[in-house]
Scaffold this motif. Structure first.
Motif, PDB file in Angstrom:
ATOM      1  N   ASP A  88       0.824  -1.206   0.000  1.00  0.00           N
ATOM      2  CA  ASP A  88       0.000   0.000   0.000  1.00  0.00           C
ATOM      3  C   ASP A  88       0.861   1.260   0.000  1.00  0.00           C
ATOM      4  N   VAL A  89       1.970   1.243   0.730  1.00  0.00           N
ATOM      5  CA  VAL A  89       2.858   2.413   0.779  1.00  0.00           C
ATOM      6  C   VAL A  89       3.478   2.681  -0.584  1.00  0.00           C
ATOM      7  N   LEU A  90       3.986   1.639  -1.217  1.00  0.00           N
ATOM      8  CA  LEU A  90       4.621   1.820  -2.522  1.00  0.00           C
ATOM      9  C   LEU A  90       3.589   2.203  -3.591  1.00  0.00           C
ATOM     10  N   GLU A  91       2.420   1.577  -3.542  1.00  0.00           N
ATOM     11  CA  GLU A  91       1.414   1.828  -4.578  1.00  0.00           C
ATOM     12  C   GLU A  91       0.921   3.271  -4.538  1.00  0.00           C
ATOM     13  N   LYS A  92       0.739   3.830  -3.346  1.00  0.00           N
ATOM     14  CA  LYS A  92       0.301   5.223  -3.243  1.00  0.00           C
ATOM     15  C   LYS A  92       1.343   6.169  -3.842  1.00  0.00           C
ATOM     16  N   SER A  93       2.613   5.891  -3.608  1.00  0.00           N
ATOM     17  CA  SER A  93       3.665   6.740  -4.168  1.00  0.00           C
ATOM     18  C   SER A  93       3.746   6.590  -5.682  1.00  0.00           C
ATOM     19  N   ILE A  94       3.558   5.362  -6.188  1.00  0.00           N
ATOM     20  CA  ILE A  94       3.656   5.119  -7.629  1.00  0.00           C
ATOM     21  C   ILE A  94       2.516   5.792  -8.377  1.00  0.00           C
ATOM     22  N   ARG A  95       1.328   5.754  -7.804  1.00  0.00           N
ATOM     23  CA  ARG A  95       0.170   6.331  -8.487  1.00  0.00           C
ATOM     24  C   ARG A  95       0.245   7.849  -8.622  1.00  0.00           C
ATOM     25  N   SER A  96       1.167   8.487  -7.928  1.00  0.00           N
ATOM     26  CA  SER A  96       1.288   9.941  -8.038  1.00  0.00           C
ATOM     27  C   SER A  96       2.041  10.388  -9.285  1.00  0.00           C
ATOM     28  N   MET A  97       2.653   9.450 -10.023  1.00  0.00           N
ATOM     29  CA  MET A  97       3.368   9.820 -11.236  1.00  0.00           C
ATOM     30  C   MET A  97       2.415   9.788 -12.430  1.00  0.00           C
ATOM     31  N   GLY A  98       2.788  10.469 -13.499  1.00  0.00           N
ATOM     32  CA  GLY A  98       1.945  10.559 -14.678  1.00  0.00           C
ATOM     33  C   GLY A  98       2.170   9.413 -15.648  1.00  0.00           C
ATOM     34  N   ASN A  99       1.356   9.395 -16.716  1.00  0.00           N
ATOM     35  CA  ASN A  99       1.443   8.395 -17.790  1.00  0.00           C
ATOM     36  C   ASN A  99       1.178   6.976 -17.311  1.00  0.00           C
ATOM     37  N   ILE A 100       0.478   6.839 -16.171  1.00  0.00           N
ATOM     38  CA  ILE A 100       0.157   5.517 -15.649  1.00  0.00           C
ATOM     39  C   ILE A 100      -1.216   5.103 -16.165  1.00  0.00           C
ATOM     40  N   ASP A 101      -1.264   3.942 -16.763  1.00  0.00           N
ATOM     41  CA  ASP A 101      -2.536   3.414 -17.256  1.00  0.00           C
ATOM     42  C   ASP A 101      -3.171   2.463 -16.249  1.00  0.00           C
ATOM     43  N   ASN A 102      -2.353   1.607 -15.653  1.00  0.00           N
ATOM     44  CA  ASN A 102      -2.898   0.614 -14.734  1.00  0.00           C
ATOM     45  C   ASN A 102      -1.819   0.182 -13.755  1.00  0.00           C
TER      46      ASN A 102
END
Length: 582
Positions: free
Chosen positions: A65-79
């Protein structure tokens, strides 16, 4: 058009250019990089984090959950998909399909920074997350190294030798080893001796954990000299571990070998093992560099392996091919080249039957020069020869002869009307050049949206659009230069007694005129029929299976399972289904 007049005035230069394109195209076919399919930038990465001792629920809350929240803050993410297991966290990151290829590496750098920022929030005991973004590196050559009578360590050493030698070769991007059994030292505590001597397992673990650590031991000042103090007591052999004193029992002089059996072996269970024909083997995986000729790289690797076998590998060590992509590429391209040659022959034969022997030969030469000239252009533009680019020639074969057919037929008709040969040819070129150019440009623009598609479609089929565009423009140029020039040189003008009184007369022409007249006189019925056919065709599309890339039906590996006697049929089916899902 002026380009046709220029060709007549520079006949030697035209011969020279045709020869250059023909010979250069043949050499380009040999020198060009050869692949099975176009290279595709994989827009998928995976973040792997281990958390030994944690349950899947703990891994989900404290790591994933910690890593996923940080990753989702970047752009160009589809899934973003995450999987939490006991001791392990996996996060799969997929970029949007419209992300430009030249920005993919920058996105992965941003992903690493986001993961690095989140590392401070991870619990103690969690490993540093690993970002894997090299899924695009395809190992086109897979060898199994076996050694009759050799130990695992000796076989591993020879595999490392081959890896070192092949890694330095031109055209090789990466070499990896598979199936190497990690060595370890097994310490088996003897419970009876520990009980008799009063040694607790916690004391043994504390002693082992405190050993082999690199500790700052300081410096010693001796006047003007400053001497670094080091402690060199690291284990170097199994005997050193056996001689280690147990913490808390220095007076008794208890050593590790007094309470434990110490052996050098391999990790059990082994995570990755490789067997070839029931013989333990080491896998050697070789990935070719981007843009290299996989066929030539494969031949160079085979030559290097033969040299190593003769000079540096002992008898009994063999390299077996498990998967060898150069052979597949050669067979695949060979099939398409044969199809291309067959399509050229079919087109030329039909032209000979419809327009005459000489006209068919002239248009066929124009077609061949167009194909080889396109190969030369692709080679100079760092293009590759693969199934898509070769399929483009087969797809455009009918369009490549249209321009030459129009110019040739118009020139022949003008000569049948009594015009002098040069005048008939130039008038045919001048009257058809701009309409043919417009038709050629329209045909190119029809495929252009595929090239600029931000989806993976554009990346996969971009070479098809380039080949069609280049070859069509070449066909237009050759139709106005090489074709009229060859007509001037090799086609005889009809004599006055051979001229026809009426052109386009005969049984077939009359039937065509009758059919055309009926269509014009019944234009509403004709348009209505065309609309109905269009609607029926559009409706029929739903019955056609929709697959962008055909399924791969090649068998690479075979899995044999030995089940104990008495296994029921339904249990066998369940095991097979689970292995298929795996």
């Amino acid at each position: 058009m002026d380009i046709s007049k220029w060709a007549f005035k520079n006949r030697n230069l035209v011969y020279f250019l045709v020869t250059v394109l023909f010979v250069g195209g043949i050499l380009s076919c040999y020198q060009m990089s050869k692949l099975e399919d176009p290279e595709i930038k994989v827009k998928l990465a995976m973040v792997v984090t281990t958390y030994p001792g944690a349950s899947a629920h703990q891994v989900e809350l404290e790591v994933t959950d910690v890593l996923e929240k940080s990753i989702r803050s970047m752009g160009n993410i589809d899934n973003v998909e995450s999987y939490s297991y006991n001791d392990l966290s996996l996060i799969q990151v997929e970029l949007t399909t419209i992300t430009p290829d030249d920005e993919v590496e920058q996105c992965w750098d941003m992903l690493r920074r986001k993961v690095s920022d989140a590392c401070a929030l991870l619990p103690d005991g969690a490993s540093t997350p690993i970002v894997k973004d090299d899924f695009g590196n395809v190992y086109g050559m897979f060898y199994a190294l076996t050694g009759d009578g050799l130990s695992d360590r000796e076989l591993s050493d020879y595999a490392e030798l081959i890896k070192r030698e092949i890694s330095d070769m031109t055209g090789v991007e990466r070499v990896e080893l598979y199936g190497k059994r990690p060595e370890c030292i097994n310490i088996s505590l003897l419970q009876d001796r520990m009980a008799n001597l009063g040694v607790k397992p916690a004391e043994v673990l504390a002693t082992l954990n405190g050993q082999n650590k690199t500790t700052y031991s300081g410096y010693y000042d001796n006047g003007d000299n400053r001497i670094r103090v080091t402690v060199s007591d690291k284990f170097k052999t199994v005997e050193d571990i056996g001689s280690m004193l147990i913490q808390g029992h220095d007076d008794d002089q208890l050593r590790m070998r007094d309470i434990a059996r110490i052996e050098k072996g391999y990790e059990e269970p082994t995570r990755n093992e490789l067997f070839f024909d029931s013989e333990r083997a080491q896998g050697i995986l070789i990935a070719a560099s981007s843009g290299s000729d996989i066929v030539k790289v494969g031949a160079a690797v085979e030559k290097k392996l033969a040299q190593l076998k003769e000079s540096r590998l002992p008898a009994g060590v063999e390299c077996h091919k498990v998967f060898y992509q150069p052979e597949r590429v050669g067979a695949s391209l060979g099939t398409f080249v044969i199809n291309l040659i067959e399509s050229v022959i079919i087109v030329v034969v039909i032209l000979m039957l419809a327009m005459g022997f000489k006209s068919g030969i002239i248009i066929g030469i124009s077609l061949i020069v167009t194909v080889f000239g396109s190969f030369l252009f692709l080679y100079t533009a760092d293009g590759t020869m693969q199934r898509v680019s070769l399929a483009a020639f087969v797809l455009a074969m009918g369009m490549l002869v249209d321009n030459a057919i129009v110019v040739s037929d118009s020139a022949l008709v003008n000569m049948q009307r009594g015009m002098r040969k040069r005048v008939a040819i130039l008038r045919a070129c001048s009257s058809t050049s701009l309409p043919l150019l417009a038709a050629t440009v329209i045909a190119i623009l029809t495929f252009l949206p595929i090239y600029y598609s931000p989806h993976i479609t554009g990346e996969l089929l971009s070479s098809l659009v380039v080949v069609i565009g280049v070859s069509l423009m070449f066909s237009w140029v050759f139709a106005l230069t090489q074709t009229p020039f060859f007509i001037q040189e090799f086609v005889r003008r009809p004599r006055p007694d051979e001229l026809k009184a009426v052109l386009f007369s005969g049984k077939y022409y009359n039937k065509f005129r009758s059919a055309l007249g009926w269509v014009i006189n019944h234009r509403y019925a004709t348009v209505g029929c065309m609309v109905v056919m269009l609607v029926v065709a559009a409706w029929s599309f739903k019955f056609i299976p929709k697959v962008f890339v055909p399924a791969l039906d090649k068998q690479y590996f075979t899995l044999d399972m030995w089940l104990p006697e008495g296994t029921r049929i339904e249990e066998t089916d369940q095991i097979a289904m689970e292995m298929a899902d795996f």
